[in-house]
Design a protein around this motif. Structure first.
Motif, PDB file in Angstrom:
ATOM      1  N   THR A 146     -18.583  24.096  23.859  1.00 57.55           N
ATOM      2  CA  THR A 146     -18.151  25.011  24.915  1.00 57.55           C
ATOM      3  C   THR A 146     -17.831  26.409  24.401  1.00 57.55           C
ATOM      4  N   ALA A 147     -17.856  26.604  23.092  1.00 50.82           N
ATOM      5  CA  ALA A 147     -17.586  27.920  22.521  1.00 50.82           C
ATOM      6  C   ALA A 147     -18.749  28.865  22.815  1.00 50.82           C
ATOM      7  N   GLN A 148     -18.448  30.148  22.900  1.00 48.63           N
ATOM      8  CA  GLN A 148     -19.486  31.156  23.145  1.00 48.63           C
ATOM      9  C   GLN A 148     -20.490  31.223  21.998  1.00 48.63           C
ATOM     10  N   MET A 149     -20.015  30.900  20.792  1.00 53.80           N
ATOM     11  CA  MET A 149     -20.871  30.952  19.600  1.00 53.80           C
ATOM     12  C   MET A 149     -20.218  30.117  18.512  1.00 53.80           C
ATOM     13  N   PRO A 150     -20.973  29.718  17.503  1.00 52.47           N
ATOM     14  CA  PRO A 150     -20.351  29.042  16.360  1.00 52.47           C
ATOM     15  C   PRO A 150     -19.401  29.993  15.632  1.00 52.47           C
ATOM     16  N   VAL A 151     -18.368  29.462  15.046  1.00 60.78           N
ATOM     17  CA  VAL A 151     -17.378  30.293  14.356  1.00 60.78           C
ATOM     18  C   VAL A 151     -18.028  31.088  13.221  1.00 60.78           C
ATOM     19  N   GLU A 152     -19.051  30.534  12.583  1.00 59.83           N
ATOM     20  CA  GLU A 152     -19.744  31.246  11.513  1.00 59.83           C
ATOM     21  C   GLU A 152     -20.420  32.519  12.043  1.00 59.83           C
ATOM     22  N   ASP A 153     -20.997  32.438  13.240  1.00 57.17           N
ATOM     23  CA  ASP A 153     -21.609  33.625  13.850  1.00 57.17           C
ATOM     24  C   ASP A 153     -20.540  34.667  14.185  1.00 57.17           C
ATOM     25  N   PHE A 154     -19.389  34.191  14.660  1.00 57.95           N
ATOM     26  CA  PHE A 154     -18.297  35.129  14.943  1.00 57.95           C
ATOM     27  C   PHE A 154     -17.872  35.844  13.664  1.00 57.95           C
ATOM     28  N   GLU A 155     -17.704  35.084  12.576  1.00 60.70           N
ATOM     29  CA  GLU A 155     -17.267  35.694  11.319  1.00 60.70           C
ATOM     30  C   GLU A 155     -18.249  36.763  10.845  1.00 60.70           C
ATOM     31  N   LEU A 171     -20.253  38.531  12.792  1.00 55.11           N
ATOM     32  CA  LEU A 171     -20.086  39.648  13.722  1.00 55.11           C
ATOM     33  C   LEU A 171     -18.838  40.460  13.368  1.00 55.11           C
ATOM     34  N   ALA A 172     -17.736  39.774  13.109  1.00 54.28           N
ATOM     35  CA  ALA A 172     -16.479  40.458  12.760  1.00 54.28           C
ATOM     36  C   ALA A 172     -16.626  41.233  11.463  1.00 54.28           C
ATOM     37  N   HIS A 173     -17.361  40.688  10.524  1.00 54.76           N
ATOM     38  CA  HIS A 173     -17.540  41.333   9.223  1.00 54.76           C
ATOM     39  C   HIS A 173     -18.355  42.626   9.344  1.00 54.76           C
ATOM     40  N   THR A 174     -19.285  42.655  10.292  1.00 55.67           N
ATOM     41  CA  THR A 174     -20.144  43.827  10.446  1.00 55.67           C
ATOM     42  C   THR A 174     -19.662  44.804  11.522  1.00 55.67           C
ATOM     43  N   ALA A 175     -18.602  44.444  12.238  1.00 58.26           N
ATOM     44  CA  ALA A 175     -18.074  45.332  13.283  1.00 58.26           C
ATOM     45  C   ALA A 175     -17.484  46.590  12.653  1.00 58.26           C
ATOM     46  N   PRO A 176     -17.572  47.723  13.337  1.00 60.54           N
ATOM     47  CA  PRO A 176     -16.960  48.953  12.805  1.00 60.54           C
ATOM     48  C   PRO A 176     -15.453  48.759  12.606  1.00 60.54           C
ATOM     49  N   GLU A 177     -14.893  49.475  11.651  1.00 58.65           N
ATOM     50  CA  GLU A 177     -13.457  49.361  11.363  1.00 58.65           C
ATOM     51  C   GLU A 177     -12.586  49.724  12.561  1.00 58.65           C
ATOM     52  N   THR A 178     -13.113  50.513  13.463  1.00 62.12           N
ATOM     53  CA  THR A 178     -12.339  50.943  14.626  1.00 62.12           C
ATOM     54  C   THR A 178     -12.256  49.864  15.706  1.00 62.12           C
ATOM     55  N   ASN A 237      -9.795  30.499  21.387  1.00 64.80           N
ATOM     56  CA  ASN A 237     -10.246  29.389  22.241  1.00 64.80           C
ATOM     57  C   ASN A 237     -11.753  29.433  22.488  1.00 64.80           C
ATOM     58  N   GLY A 238     -12.505  29.733  21.435  1.00 63.21           N
ATOM     59  CA  GLY A 238     -13.956  29.720  21.531  1.00 63.21           C
ATOM     60  C   GLY A 238     -14.562  30.933  22.197  1.00 63.21           C
ATOM     61  N   LYS A 239     -13.734  31.961  22.464  1.00 61.97           N
ATOM     62  CA  LYS A 239     -14.226  33.166  23.133  1.00 61.97           C
ATOM     63  C   LYS A 239     -14.005  34.394  22.259  1.00 61.97           C
ATOM     64  N   LEU A 240     -15.005  35.254  22.260  1.00 63.05           N
ATOM     65  CA  LEU A 240     -14.902  36.529  21.583  1.00 63.05           C
ATOM     66  C   LEU A 240     -13.964  37.426  22.377  1.00 63.05           C
ATOM     67  N   GLU A 241     -12.960  37.977  21.718  1.00 60.32           N
ATOM     68  CA  GLU A 241     -11.997  38.860  22.369  1.00 60.32           C
ATOM     69  C   GLU A 241     -11.882  40.146  21.567  1.00 60.32           C
TER      70      GLU A 241
END
Length: 190
Positions: free
Chosen positions: A6-15, A17-24, A31-35
């Motif tokens: 039920t998660a929007q994405m696997p936690v590995e994909d989130f990590e 995404l978070a690693h490549t997101a701009p510092e800002t 709870n399985g959702k990107l916030e």
């Protein structure tokens, strides 16, 4: 909703995404959702710095780490960025971007100060910290001008909840075991 189906994405994909997101941009996986974590303001920073100074003065063997990524929730699929994480100095040496909650004494959140405020700190994140076994969760609620102290995590919930108005002397339970004089927080109200 931490089940992988039920998660929007696997936690590995989130990590990734978070690693490549701009510092800002700070993102969390709750709870399985990107916030997207709302931006902080100067008063938020002053409140966190007030707490950093107090923790250092009262318990110099501990550090209040800011913007550290923390693994949370029952299935360890949550990825939060608390305003502060209290742990022994040196505890996170060698940790990656997302540290395990083991050894963390307290998680701290400072609520945003705006009319349509973000309620994640009040429910979802509180329960995620409890599920991860973090002994104390301190929520500094800027709108209500109070500190809410949660303790005794069991089965994904905190058994104890105490509210204290700004200006009160607040005893944080073990293992934190410090008393905060919160009079200074009155300087940070609107």
């Amino acid at each position: 909703m931490t089940d992988a189906d039920t998660a929007q994405m696997p936690v590995e994909d989130f990590e990734e995404l978070a690693h490549t997101a701009p510092e800002t941009v700070q993102i969390e996986f709750i709870n399985g959702k990107l916030e997207v974590r709302p931006p902080t303001d100067g008063t938020h920073g002053e409140i966190v710095m007030w707490l950093v100074r107090l923790c250092f003065e009262l318990r110099p063997e501990l550090g209040l780490y800011q913007t550290l990524g923390l693994v949370t929730e029952r299935s360890c699929t949550g990825r939060y960025r608390p305003a502060g994480v209290l742990a022994p100095v040196g505890h996170f040496r060698g940790s990656g971007e997302w540290a395990a909650p083991d050894g963390v004494l307290m998680a701290v959140e400072v609520s945003p100060h705006r009319p349509a405020r973000d309620r994640r700190d009040f429910r979802e994140k509180r329960d995620g910290y409890a599920a991860a076994g973090i002994p104390v969760y301190l929520l500094i609620d800027r709108d209500a001008q109070e500190l809410v102290v949660y303790a005794e995590p069991a089965r994904g919930k905190y058994a104890q909840r105490r509210s204290h108005p700004y200006g009160a002397r607040v005893r944080l339970p073990a293992p934190v075991a410090i008393t905060l004089d919160t009079e200074k927080l009155k300087d940070y109200t609107r």
